[in-house]
Design an enzyme around this catalytic site. Structure first.
Site, PDB file in Angstrom:
ATOM      1  N   ARG A 249       0.845  -1.201   0.000  1.00 50.54           N
ATOM      2  CA  ARG A 249       0.000   0.000   0.000  1.00 50.54           C
ATOM      3  C   ARG A 249       0.876   1.244   0.000  1.00 50.54           C
ATOM      4  O   ARG A 249       1.594   1.492   0.974  1.00 50.54           O
ATOM      5  CB  ARG A 249      -0.887   0.027   1.258  1.00 50.54           C
ATOM      6  CG  ARG A 249      -1.791  -1.184   1.427  1.00 50.54           C
ATOM      7  CD  ARG A 249      -3.113  -1.045   0.692  1.00 50.54           C
ATOM      8  NE  ARG A 249      -3.787  -2.346   0.584  1.00 50.54           N
ATOM      9  CZ  ARG A 249      -4.677  -2.831   1.460  1.00 50.54           C
ATOM     10  NH1 ARG A 249      -5.018  -2.115   2.501  1.00 50.54           N
ATOM     11  NH2 ARG A 249      -5.238  -4.005   1.276  1.00 50.54           N
ATOM     12  N   GLU A 251       0.465   4.174   0.706  1.00 55.09           N
ATOM     13  CA  GLU A 251      -0.176   5.251   1.458  1.00 55.09           C
ATOM     14  C   GLU A 251       0.863   6.009   2.257  1.00 55.09           C
ATOM     15  O   GLU A 251       1.649   5.393   2.980  1.00 55.09           O
ATOM     16  CB  GLU A 251      -1.169   4.668   2.470  1.00 55.09           C
ATOM     17  CG  GLU A 251      -2.529   4.356   1.933  1.00 55.09           C
ATOM     18  CD  GLU A 251      -3.399   3.772   3.048  1.00 55.09           C
ATOM     19  OE1 GLU A 251      -3.967   4.553   3.828  1.00 55.09           O
ATOM     20  OE2 GLU A 251      -3.483   2.532   3.137  1.00 55.09           O
ATOM     21  N   ARG A 257      -0.448   2.123  13.065  1.00 46.50           N
ATOM     22  CA  ARG A 257      -1.082   0.931  12.515  1.00 46.50           C
ATOM     23  C   ARG A 257      -0.917   0.766  11.010  1.00 46.50           C
ATOM     24  O   ARG A 257      -1.492  -0.133  10.417  1.00 46.50           O
ATOM     25  CB  ARG A 257      -2.560   0.882  12.897  1.00 46.50           C
ATOM     26  CG  ARG A 257      -3.326   2.158  12.594  1.00 46.50           C
ATOM     27  CD  ARG A 257      -4.751   2.115  13.161  1.00 46.50           C
ATOM     28  NE  ARG A 257      -5.704   1.784  12.130  1.00 46.50           N
ATOM     29  CZ  ARG A 257      -6.446   0.696  12.121  1.00 46.50           C
ATOM     30  NH1 ARG A 257      -6.375  -0.169  13.082  1.00 46.50           N
ATOM     31  NH2 ARG A 257      -7.294   0.458  11.140  1.00 46.50           N
ATOM     32  N   HIS A 258      -0.125   1.595  10.377  1.00 51.98           N
ATOM     33  CA  HIS A 258       0.053   1.487   8.926  1.00 51.98           C
ATOM     34  C   HIS A 258       1.473   1.095   8.543  1.00 51.98           C
ATOM     35  O   HIS A 258       2.441   1.642   9.056  1.00 51.98           O
ATOM     36  CB  HIS A 258      -0.290   2.823   8.248  1.00 51.98           C
ATOM     37  CG  HIS A 258      -1.757   3.058   8.153  1.00 51.98           C
ATOM     38  ND1 HIS A 258      -2.449   3.715   9.131  1.00 51.98           N
ATOM     39  CD2 HIS A 258      -2.660   2.690   7.211  1.00 51.98           C
ATOM     40  CE1 HIS A 258      -3.736   3.771   8.789  1.00 51.98           C
ATOM     41  NE2 HIS A 258      -3.892   3.152   7.632  1.00 51.98           N
ATOM     42  N   GLU A 398      -9.591  -2.361  13.868  1.00 56.00           N
ATOM     43  CA  GLU A 398     -10.000  -3.224  12.772  1.00 56.00           C
ATOM     44  C   GLU A 398      -8.843  -4.120  12.356  1.00 56.00           C
ATOM     45  O   GLU A 398      -7.733  -3.663  12.151  1.00 56.00           O
ATOM     46  CB  GLU A 398     -10.440  -2.334  11.591  1.00 56.00           C
ATOM     47  CG  GLU A 398     -10.907  -3.085  10.376  1.00 56.00           C
ATOM     48  CD  GLU A 398      -9.946  -2.927   9.213  1.00 56.00           C
ATOM     49  OE1 GLU A 398      -9.774  -3.902   8.456  1.00 56.00           O
ATOM     50  OE2 GLU A 398      -9.348  -1.836   9.066  1.00 56.00           O
ATOM     51  N   SER A 401     -11.426  -6.809   7.017  1.00 55.48           N
ATOM     52  CA  SER A 401     -12.523  -6.191   6.314  1.00 55.48           C
ATOM     53  C   SER A 401     -12.995  -7.225   5.292  1.00 55.48           C
ATOM     54  O   SER A 401     -12.174  -7.846   4.626  1.00 55.48           O
ATOM     55  CB  SER A 401     -11.996  -4.933   5.623  1.00 55.48           C
ATOM     56  OG  SER A 401     -13.051  -4.077   5.345  1.00 55.48           O
ATOM     57  N   ARG A 449      -1.064  -6.685  12.587  1.00 54.01           N
ATOM     58  CA  ARG A 449      -2.070  -6.111  13.489  1.00 54.01           C
ATOM     59  C   ARG A 449      -2.607  -7.157  14.454  1.00 54.01           C
ATOM     60  O   ARG A 449      -2.824  -6.866  15.632  1.00 54.01           O
ATOM     61  CB  ARG A 449      -3.242  -5.528  12.678  1.00 54.01           C
ATOM     62  CG  ARG A 449      -2.890  -4.213  12.034  1.00 54.01           C
ATOM     63  CD  ARG A 449      -4.131  -3.571  11.437  1.00 54.01           C
ATOM     64  NE  ARG A 449      -3.744  -2.403  10.640  1.00 54.01           N
ATOM     65  CZ  ARG A 449      -4.587  -1.699   9.905  1.00 54.01           C
ATOM     66  NH1 ARG A 449      -5.865  -2.039   9.843  1.00 54.01           N
ATOM     67  NH2 ARG A 449      -4.161  -0.649   9.225  1.00 54.01           N
TER      68      ARG A 449
END
Lengths: 475, 475
Positions: A249, A251, A257-258, A398, A401, A449
């Site tokens: 990712r 991002e 948490r990333h 979370e 998903s 996670r």
């Protein structure tokens, strides 16, 4: 100089123990030595008075008169050892032992002795080793990158853990266990493991946050999820599949948490009539993981909690499933103002309420508003504002998903148009449902996670061996 | 048109079975239906005369007067089914069944009947289904991408296999088995699974054949192997580690055995005194895989051999280990002219000789010339022209390359200088051995090659679900 050399030689001559210590020649597979090396974790009073060989690291070293106390370490286990001047060790030998740098690896021959008073500072508390031979196998440089003893002290939030500590050993052994429990549980349920490609020709989830790769004379992308490939397997009758692999990712998120690269535990399966069959399979898999960790990884859990104390992880059987609207109602009751479709994902307050009201650190939030989910999410047949989708949470964050996917090409086209997605770009995806597609659903779990939240840690970098984020590419 | 509509309506009125067939509403999880669906593979004479429900694909369809014969398929299993005009099915119902497109997914309610003569063309040979209800769950388009019946005929070399065939099902179920056997065997031996990063800051093996990734404002690379990370884990006392994950090679090689992305099964472990301890661990792991496949995947092996016939895979216990010089001598004896250090890797003739002389499809070639191996390979202590390195072969093709690694930073520096490698670029690699490093070795296995060669296939694209090569990036 010559005089000094002669003196040294004379001293060596005088050393009755000179064959009993030294720096070994580099192990280059010169010989097959028929010698059994005992593991530190197996040193117990049953071995008392036995003469054994052992290979370990010098964890600490303390010389004191004619003695030298060493702590020898193997992974998360350690044992006290002693070299003392006597009929098996000379003054020179004790001096040699005392001068071995910490973290060096040594072979020792020693007698196992029961001790009267427990050695609280070691994992092997009932015995110590009386060393009769000691040879350096690999010498550590004197200046270490950090002092390991210091690195395991109880610590604040978000701090990273040195890779060499017992805490780190415990975390990654537990992580290995999560993967094993995940796969074993699913294999027993009839799932097949698949391998999906990471280099792909088109950005899978719409094109944002994707890394670009130079691919010979063209460009390619790194897969943001195995979604498309899992679904192709379902359409090819694999029935139930899982995969474990890296997910990328791009991002620019610098949060606790990333990560830009993490390990995805992905599931996709057909179901008969209702997507709750999928939720039940996934939650049961998670429960089997939680139980397996609780029952088989207590040493690791305890080791981590010494440095990072946390409450034991709580879960229910069957898993608590709440609908999104129920979550919203709970929050409103607690005085939070929010709309029906506002995002509950990072609703910490909600998590607190859930733990408080239901006594569980693990639950499912079901039936998300359709508008906040990807275009391939199946709408709720009873209320077009909602969808057959869900998230799963551990300690309020979370970790998964998922959803029932649209398996009908016409509805999928409608949903893509509604999301203003260029149909040309997803043509092959939509086409894969034209040759008979069973109803199916699934989800993707972030391994780091799960480990972080199970252990009650506070930064996903603590559960990634070599974390990758926008600012970090090494080691 | 109105007339036609009235006629149709009248016919429908006249159809006593009209509730017994049709196209179901899309399964959108409208209801939780309490209905057990039987698996095709479980249809046997023990179920004779039972009324059951089943979901399957229409594999073939043949209408004949007042009857329609269907073959219903689930993965690699299929069963014959019959809809015949009678008190449970009307003329209209038979016509409806006959018109369902192949590959559509249907729910049927049927009575299981024993048959007098074995149905040779189906996996379930002793029973057939007498259909009483039939509903389409997902309709396939009439024009399929290929005819599946044609796609499983015995075939020539190198041809790719359609993903939807029973052959493909069997190959990838067996591949899932290889991964499981690999991990289970190593876990039992005390190995820990690790996750290594795929995005790295510097090209790991010298810089050639590496894919470049745009990484925010800088550049990064895709890992060509987990080598460095496996060794860092060994230096951090993980003792024995393995990993399963994608490996990337930007080689412009368009051969039957090269992919630009493949799945690596990697092993690294400490040993006590001789690297043959490592060879023994790896060969035993391979033998456990071969045995597990032989004992638990016969259905899959037979399914593949129907389309691609091959001899059963042969192996010895313990595994045959030959030294490189022995291999050269064997070839010279057979009349091949070659130098002592010429490359034996793709020595097919040698493989033929090995199978012929030793009756095994699996062997180790040990002690490669030092000059043909990477700089971090440990030299042979007895002959500086050779090294403590090995390759493993299946049916004459290399599937693993491995070695004892140099764990001494001084020797490693010397070897890098000898290979004219820029020391600055590998500084952190060399430095990782400065804090005490145990003797260790390992190797990397290509999953697709193992599956290809075990099954006697001839192209690695047949054992990769979504192969990647210089010309291929989709699907």
């Amino acid at each position: 100089a010559e005089k000094a050399a002669r003196k040294a030689e004379k001293q060596a001559m005088a050393d009755f123990a000179k064959e009993r210590y030294g720096v070994s020649a580099m192990v280059q597979s010169q010989q097959k030595l028929d010698r059994v090396l005992v593991r530190v974790q197996d040193l117990s009073p049953e071995k008392a008075d036995q003469l054994i060989w052992l290979r370990a690291r010098i964890h600490t070293s303390r010389a004191k008169g004619k003695q030298c106390f060493l702590v020898l370490r193997q992974q998360q286990f350690n044992v006290q050892a002693l070299v003392a001047v006597g009929d098996r060790a000379s003054k020179q030998m004790v001096k040699f032992a005392a001068n071995i740098t910490k973290e060096s690896i040594v072979d020792v021959e020693a007698v196992v002795r029961k001790v009267e008073q427990k050695i609280e500072s070691c994992s092997q508390q009932d015995v110590e080793l009386h060393i009769e031979r000691i040879f350096v196998i690999s010498q550590a440089e004197a200046r270490l990158p950090l002092q390991l003893e210091d690195a395991v002290r109880p610590d604040g939030e978000g701090e990273e853990i040195s890779f060499h500590t017992t805490t780190s050993q415990a975390i990654f052994r537990l992580q290995s266990g999560v993967c094993q429990l995940f796969r074993d549980t699913l294999t027993k349920k009839g799932f097949v493991e698949i391998q999906t490609p990471k280099i792909i020709s088109a950005a899978s989830e719409g094109g944002a946050n994707v890394f670009t790769v130079s691919y010979f004379k063209t460009s390619a992308y790194l897969a943001q999820s195995p979604q498309l490939y899992k679904q192709m397997c379902i359409c090819a009758d694999f029935d139930k599949v899982f995969c474990v692999g890296p997910v990328f990712r791009a991002e620019d998120s610098n949060t606790h948490r990333h990560l830009t690269e993490f390990v995805g535990l992905d599931i996709e399966m057909t179901f008969n009539y209702h997507y709750h069959e999928v939720i039940e399979s996934i939650t049961d898999t998670m429960v089997q993981i939680f139980k397996g960790l609780r029952d088989n990884f207590q040493t690791e859990i305890q080791t981590v909690s010494k440095q990072f104390p946390s409450e034991p992880f709580k879960f229910l059987e069957p898993t608590l499933r709440l609908e999104y609207t129920e979550g919203v109602a709970m929050l409103r009751e607690a005085g939070v103002e929010m709309g029906d479709e506002d995002d509950l994902r990072s609703g910490y307050l909600f998590a607190v309420l859930a733990v408080f009201q239901y006594d569980t650190d693990f639950y499912v939030l079901d039936k998300y508003p359709l508008a906040v989910r990807p275009f391939y999410t199946m709408p709720d047949p009873n209320n077009p504002k909602y969808s057959n989708s869900y998230d799963m949470f551990m300690r309020g964050e979370e970790i998964l998903s998922g959803a029932q996917r649209v398996h009908d090409p016409e509805l999928l086209t409608q949903r893509a148009v509604h999301h203003q997605i260029d149909l040309e770009k997803i043509k092959s995806y939509i086409d894969s449902f034209r040759f008979g597609a069973p109803p199916h659903g699934g989800g993707g779990i972030g391994l780091e996670r799960v480990c972080m939240l199970y252990l009650g840690l506070h930064n996903v970098r603590q559960t990634s061996m070599f974390p990758r984020d926008p600012k970090r590419l090494t080691p």
